[in-house]
Design an enzyme around this catalytic site. Structure first.
Site, short mmCIF file in Angstrom:
data_model
loop_
_atom_site.label_atom_id
_atom_site.label_comp_id
_atom_site.label_asym_id
_atom_site.label_seq_id
_atom_site.Cartn_x
_atom_site.Cartn_y
_atom_site.Cartn_z
N CYS A 42 0.85 -1.27 0.12
CA CYS A 42 -0.01 0.07 0.01
C CYS A 42 0.96 1.39 0.00
CB CYS A 42 -0.80 0.06 1.20
SG CYS A 42 -2.23 1.23 1.44
N ASP A 44 0.40 3.91 1.88
CA ASP A 44 0.42 4.35 3.14
C ASP A 44 2.04 4.89 3.61
OD1 ASP A 44 -1.86 4.05 5.78
OD2 ASP A 44 0.44 4.40 6.27
N ARG A 46 3.28 4.91 6.44
CA ARG A 46 3.52 4.19 7.63
C ARG A 46 4.20 2.75 7.33
NH1 ARG A 46 -2.03 4.97 10.47
NH2 ARG A 46 -2.80 4.45 8.35
N HIS A 98 -2.22 -4.26 5.40
CA HIS A 98 -2.05 -3.52 6.48
C HIS A 98 -3.22 -3.17 7.27
CE1 HIS A 98 -2.37 0.95 5.94
NE2 HIS A 98 -2.19 0.32 4.59
N CYS A 101 -6.13 0.34 7.12
CA CYS A 101 -5.95 0.92 5.75
C CYS A 101 -6.77 1.90 5.19
CB CYS A 101 -5.63 -0.25 4.59
SG CYS A 101 -5.34 0.17 2.79
CO CO Z 1 -3.25 1.34 2.91
#
Ligand code: CO
Length: 211
Positions: A42, A44, A46, A98, A101
């Protein structure tokens, strides 16, 4: 002073400390990359693969998009996979989802957006396919995290269904697919699928995708 001066300073400090640890590091890196792993994750901020796997540069070939999807119409993802499998000859492709999400949560909230809505359409289908499983969970976070897991398993099936991957197995290339989930609250990765290394393994994964 430029607002991004801090980032450039961080980079300069990082490059210096790398060179102090290993004076040949950049000379070796500039010659070639030889990663054993391809990561589909992803976007993302993090879930940065080199960071959570504690790997130095050169070890992992990366493709990221919202909700770590493998879509047969996505030439970006397909070109990354073709390069990874046939030029870099990676041995492992990891699809990593994750918890928490935003892309997965969009499948529950359906935001009004021009590009995100069509992109998460596939997640919406997975949600509908597993409606009774998901509805049985008591809270919103549990439902979203379970859909993250189901999505990873479905993306492994999508990956295995690509001719790029099937042809690699037919040619007896050493290639395994792995579906993982990263827990944002603990920093720990969990294996959801085991190694998927053949068409018969893929049949088992497909069976997990239907309710
Ligand atoms: Co995500």
């Amino acid at each position: 002073m430029n607002d991004l001066e801090d980032l450039l300073q961080r980079n300069s400090n990082w490059a210096k400390s790398r060179k102090n640890e290993d004076s040949e590091f950049f000379a070796a890196a500039a010659k070639q990359q030889n990663p054993e792993y391809c990561w589909i994750g992803c976007s993302d901020s993090r879930v940065s693969p080199s960071q959570i796997l504690d790997l130095p540069p050169g070890n992992i070939f990366v493709h990221r998009n919202i909700a770590n999807q493998v879509n047969v119409n996505d030439i970006n993802c397909l070109s990354v996979l073709e390069y990874a499998i046939y030029f870099l000859e990676v041995k492992h492709i990891i699809v990593c989802g994750h918890t928490g999400c935003g892309g997965i949560e969009s499948a529950f909230n359906k935001p009004s957006s021009k590009f995100i809505n069509p992109w998460i359409d596939n997640i919406l289908k997975i949600r509908i396919d597993h409606k009774s499983d998901l509805d049985a969970l008591s809270c919103k976070a549990e439902r979203s995290n379970r859909l993250s897991e189901l999505n990873v398993v479905n993306q492994i099936a999508n990956l295995g269904n690509l001719s790029l991957v099937k042809d690699a197995w037919i040619k007896k290339l050493d290639l395994s697919l792995h579906g993982w989930i990263y827990n944002l609250s603990t920093g720990i990765l969990r294996d959801l699928t085991g190694a998927v290394s053949s068409l018969s393994d893929l049949i088992f994964i497909r069976s997990l995708c239907t309710n």
